[in-house]
Design a protein around this motif. Structure first.
Motif, short mmCIF file in Angstrom:
data_model
loop_
_atom_site.label_atom_id
_atom_site.label_comp_id
_atom_site.label_asym_id
_atom_site.label_seq_id
_atom_site.Cartn_x
_atom_site.Cartn_y
_atom_site.Cartn_z
N GLY A 170 0.85 -1.24 0.03
CA GLY A 170 -0.05 0.02 0.03
C GLY A 170 0.84 1.29 0.04
O GLY A 170 0.41 2.28 0.35
N ASP A 171 2.13 1.29 -0.40
CA ASP A 171 2.86 2.48 -0.47
C ASP A 171 3.69 2.52 -1.37
O ASP A 171 4.73 3.21 -1.41
CB ASP A 171 3.83 2.60 0.94
N TYR A 172 3.38 1.91 -2.60
CA TYR A 172 4.29 2.15 -3.85
C TYR A 172 3.48 2.30 -5.27
O TYR A 172 2.93 1.27 -5.70
CB TYR A 172 4.83 0.61 -4.00
N LYS A 173 3.27 3.58 -5.11
CA LYS A 173 2.45 4.05 -6.47
C LYS A 173 3.44 3.90 -7.46
O LYS A 173 4.66 3.79 -7.49
CB LYS A 173 2.23 5.47 -6.30
N PRO A 174 2.97 3.35 -8.66
CA PRO A 174 1.53 3.45 -9.31
C PRO A 174 1.01 2.02 -9.02
O PRO A 174 0.16 1.78 -9.53
CB PRO A 174 1.74 3.85 -10.67
N TYR A 175 1.70 1.10 -8.35
CA TYR A 175 1.22 -0.33 -8.12
C TYR A 175 0.13 -0.47 -7.17
O TYR A 175 -0.81 -1.16 -7.31
CB TYR A 175 2.46 -1.25 -8.13
N THR A 176 0.60 -0.18 -5.97
CA THR A 176 -0.57 -0.34 -4.71
C THR A 176 -0.27 0.97 -3.82
O THR A 176 0.83 1.49 -3.44
CB THR A 176 0.18 -1.53 -4.12
N PHE A 177 -1.44 1.60 -3.43
CA PHE A 177 -1.44 2.58 -2.28
C PHE A 177 -2.70 2.57 -1.56
O PHE A 177 -3.83 2.41 -2.21
CB PHE A 177 -1.64 4.05 -3.37
N LEU A 178 -2.57 2.72 -0.42
CA LEU A 178 -3.55 2.66 0.56
C LEU A 178 -4.10 4.09 0.61
O LEU A 178 -3.36 4.81 1.07
CB LEU A 178 -3.02 2.09 1.91
N ARG A 179 -5.20 4.32 0.40
CA ARG A 179 -6.07 5.64 0.49
C ARG A 179 -6.31 6.17 1.96
O ARG A 179 -6.57 4.94 2.84
CB ARG A 179 -7.11 5.92 -0.61
N PRO A 180 -6.34 7.18 2.38
CA PRO A 180 -6.90 7.59 3.87
C PRO A 180 -8.08 7.20 4.14
O PRO A 180 -8.14 6.87 5.32
CB PRO A 180 -6.97 9.15 3.49
N ASP A 181 -9.04 6.73 3.27
CA ASP A 181 -10.45 6.29 3.52
C ASP A 181 -10.28 4.73 3.67
O ASP A 181 -11.19 3.83 4.05
CB ASP A 181 -11.40 6.32 2.58
N GLY A 182 -8.91 3.98 3.54
CA GLY A 182 -8.86 2.57 4.03
C GLY A 182 -8.86 1.87 2.62
O GLY A 182 -8.80 0.53 2.60
N SER A 183 -9.23 2.34 1.49
CA SER A 183 -9.49 1.68 0.09
C SER A 183 -7.99 1.47 -0.40
O SER A 183 -7.19 2.39 -0.32
CB SER A 183 -10.52 2.03 -0.66
N TYR A 184 -7.83 0.71 -1.22
CA TYR A 184 -6.58 0.62 -2.21
C TYR A 184 -6.67 0.88 -3.58
O TYR A 184 -7.84 0.65 -4.05
CB TYR A 184 -6.00 -0.95 -2.04
N THR A 200 19.94 6.58 4.72
CA THR A 200 18.75 6.60 5.59
C THR A 200 17.86 5.67 5.00
O THR A 200 17.37 5.72 3.96
CB THR A 200 18.31 8.07 5.67
N LEU A 201 17.08 4.84 5.90
CA LEU A 201 16.11 3.78 5.70
C LEU A 201 15.03 4.29 6.40
O LEU A 201 15.02 4.92 7.67
CB LEU A 201 16.46 2.48 6.02
N THR A 202 13.82 4.39 5.64
CA THR A 202 12.51 4.81 6.28
C THR A 202 11.53 3.72 6.11
O THR A 202 11.49 2.98 4.97
CB THR A 202 12.01 6.14 5.75
N HIS A 203 10.53 3.71 7.01
CA HIS A 203 9.31 2.74 6.78
C HIS A 203 8.25 3.62 6.32
O HIS A 203 6.83 3.06 6.23
CB HIS A 203 8.82 2.34 8.19
N ASP A 204 8.42 4.83 6.00
CA ASP A 204 7.41 5.73 5.23
C ASP A 204 7.65 6.07 3.84
O ASP A 204 8.35 7.21 3.61
CB ASP A 204 7.33 7.02 6.19
N ASN A 205 7.63 5.17 3.03
CA ASN A 205 7.99 5.26 1.51
C ASN A 205 7.39 6.50 0.84
O ASN A 205 7.80 7.04 0.01
CB ASN A 205 7.45 3.84 0.89
N VAL A 206 5.88 6.66 1.26
CA VAL A 206 5.30 7.80 0.79
C VAL A 206 6.03 9.22 0.87
O VAL A 206 5.85 10.12 -0.11
CB VAL A 206 3.88 7.77 1.31
N SER A 207 6.73 9.38 1.84
CA SER A 207 7.31 10.64 2.24
C SER A 207 8.72 10.92 1.60
O SER A 207 9.00 12.15 1.66
CB SER A 207 7.32 10.68 3.71
N ILE A 208 9.32 9.85 1.10
CA ILE A 208 10.55 9.95 0.48
C ILE A 208 10.89 11.02 -0.51
O ILE A 208 11.74 11.58 -0.55
CB ILE A 208 10.79 8.65 0.07
#
Length: 251
Positions: A37-51, A164-172
């Motif tokens: 859920g953190d890798y656009k354009p393949y999979t992304f978890l939206r704020p509403d909980g949908s993918y 630097t390694l991060t668990h928040d791929n979206v903010s990179i």
């Protein structure tokens, strides 16, 4: 008629008694899909909980072909393979790179695309970060998501960089824009996609990757019936143009 030896039957079916995921998915009415859920354009978890994403649409297509519903199991790059091996899902999807290390634990479906590693940098720095030699320096601030093939690439080829390694791929990507990091090495497809949302970032030599790579879906081992079904579904998705239409919506 010539009889098959017991061991031949075992190899052909993958198990002497275990039910294939092909049967269990249909019986349960649910296709469990592990995804980060953190890798656009393949999979992304939206704020509403949908993918959403390329492989989310493909997961819906696979589920529809089986007459079942897709259920998404949240995972991380570090736990994606263990989650599949532990039986938490029937398939893992979401821009997954094929590696021999993963192949030791899972089956891979037929490859989806060829997609190698390239640098993603600020456009003003494109000439500075063309090669591994230019990036592999203590002065270069490299940022990568923890647990995936990007981290493995960094350890193998860029050990001198300031990683630097991060668990928040979206903010990179915003960290690159804000000059809190200099380089992210990732697949060309992600770099090109993120440039659309971050115009100040540039994909460096997307047609000449620093490392060859392929993307595919991970499947449980020793389940030939399930792999053959997924492979045939993929073949038909390409042959009918369904896959190309899904990709075109994102890239």
């Amino acid at each position: 008629m010539r009889k098959l030896l017991p061991w031949v039957l075992l190899v052909a079916t993958g198990s002497a008694s275990a039910e294939s995921h092909l049967q269990s998915v249909v019986k349960q009415g649910t296709l469990n899909v592990c995804t980060t859920g953190d890798y656009k354009p393949y999979t992304f978890l939206r704020p509403d909980g949908s993918y959403e994403g390329i492989d989310i649409s493909m997961a819906e297509s696979l589920a529809k072909s089986l007459g079942v519903k897709a259920n998404y199991v949240k995972s991380t790059w570090k736990t994606l393979t263990p989650d599949l091996v532990a039986g938490k899902c029937d398939i893992a999807m979401g821009g997954i790179s094929v590696t021999l290390a993963r192949q030791q634990q899972v089956f891979f479906a037929e490859k989806m695309d060829v997609d190698g590693k390239i640098p993603l940098v600020r456009c003003t720095d494109v000439k500075k970060y063309q090669t591994i030699e230019q990036i592999n320096k203590p002065s270069v601030r490299l940022i990568e998501p923890a647990g995936g093939t990007n981290e493995a690439f960094a350890h193998a080829y860029l050990p001198k960089s300031n990683l630097t390694l991060t668990h928040d791929n979206v903010s990179i990507f915003q960290q690159l824009v804000d000059k809190k990091a200099d380089v992210m090495v990732t697949e060309a497809s992600e770099a090109l996609y993120q440039k659309k949302s971050h115009p100040s970032l540039c994909a460096v030599n997307p047609d000449r990757p620093m490392q060859y790579g392929e993307k595919s879906y991970m499947l449980p081992t020793d389940d030939i019936s399930w792999k053959l079904y997924v492979d045939q579904w993929l073949h038909l998705a390409r042959a009918t143009g369904e896959y190309q239409r899904i990709v075109a919506n994102w890239l």
